[in-house]
Design an enzyme around this catalytic site. Structure first.
Site, PDB file in Angstrom:
ATOM      1  N   ASP A  32      -6.874  -1.499  -4.581  1.00 23.23           N
ATOM      2  CA  ASP A  32      -7.927  -1.145  -3.629  1.00 23.23           C
ATOM      3  C   ASP A  32      -8.912  -0.151  -4.254  1.00 23.23           C
ATOM      4  O   ASP A  32     -10.127  -0.251  -4.044  1.00 23.23           O
ATOM      5  CB  ASP A  32      -7.338  -0.529  -2.359  1.00 23.23           C
ATOM      6  CG  ASP A  32      -6.470  -1.498  -1.567  1.00 23.23           C
ATOM      7  OD1 ASP A  32      -6.659  -2.716  -1.694  1.00 23.23           O
ATOM      8  OD2 ASP A  32      -5.593  -1.015  -0.830  1.00 23.23           O
ATOM      9  N   ASP A  70       0.862  -1.185   0.000  1.00 25.28           N
ATOM     10  CA  ASP A  70       0.000   0.000   0.000  1.00 25.28           C
ATOM     11  C   ASP A  70       0.897   1.233   0.000  1.00 25.28           C
ATOM     12  O   ASP A  70       2.004   1.207   0.542  1.00 25.28           O
ATOM     13  CB  ASP A  70      -0.907   0.014   1.226  1.00 25.28           C
ATOM     14  CG  ASP A  70      -2.019  -1.021   1.158  1.00 25.28           C
ATOM     15  OD1 ASP A  70      -2.424  -1.386   0.041  1.00 25.28           O
ATOM     16  OD2 ASP A  70      -2.486  -1.464   2.224  1.00 25.28           O
TER      17      ASP A  70
END
Length: 174
Positions: A142, A126
């Site tokens: 995401d 991330d």
């Protein structure tokens, strides 16, 4: 099935696979770049006080839930992909259902992008952080999943409202 509809169905799958491949390459490419440039480095501020790039290894699901449960994620992802293949194969190949087809392709691209991370790395990379609202760090996959999920809800609520819109999902009995 006629030769024309067989070719049309084949092209439908080829286009779908190309879209998934391109979106997944974008996700995986961004993560590779982040691994090469951001791992063990300070955050990069894109918009001071609002948006920054921050390396994070997410070993869980959304917002870090179920940390370290990779076998569960693998099973869930494989089930999701099985449902996707079933539904995508049945979606009528016409303009009315094009938004549903595209939404499904984007959603599966996001699931596949994070699935690849979990299987190959043991965690999801991330890197996008909205510091203004202290939102959890996320990635491109995401965004695919969340945006397509929101769009799917909107399509179900406002476009495909009638039972007949889902006749393609019924198992036909001869």
């Amino acid at each position: 099935m006629t030769a024309v509809s067989s070719v049309s169905s084949c092209m439908h799958w080829i286009r779908g696979c190309i879209i998934i491949l391109l979106l997944t390459i974008l996700d995986q490419g961004s993560k590779s770049l982040v691994l090469a440039q951001l791992k063990d480095q300070p955050d990069i501020s894109l918009i001071p006080g609002v948006l920054q790039l921050r390396y994070l290894e997410n070993r869980g699901m959304a917002f870090g839930l179920f940390e370290g449960k990779i076998p569960v994620f693998v099973i869930l992802c494989l089930l999701f992909l099985g449902v996707f293949i079933y539904v995508y194969a049945r979606i009528p190949k016409n303009r009315y259902y094009l938004p549903l087809s595209v939404t499904a392709l984007v959603m599966v691209s996001g699931a596949l992008g994070n699935f690849i991370d979990r299987v190959c790395r043991g965690y999801v990379v991330d890197f996008i952080y909205f510091s203004l609202i202290d939102f959890p760090v996320f990635n491109i996959a995401d965004m695919y999943v969340v945006c397509s999920g929101i769009l799917l809800v909107m399509l179900v609520c406002f476009r495909y409202k009638n039972d007949e819109d889902y006749d393609f999902l019924r198992i036909k009995k001869d």
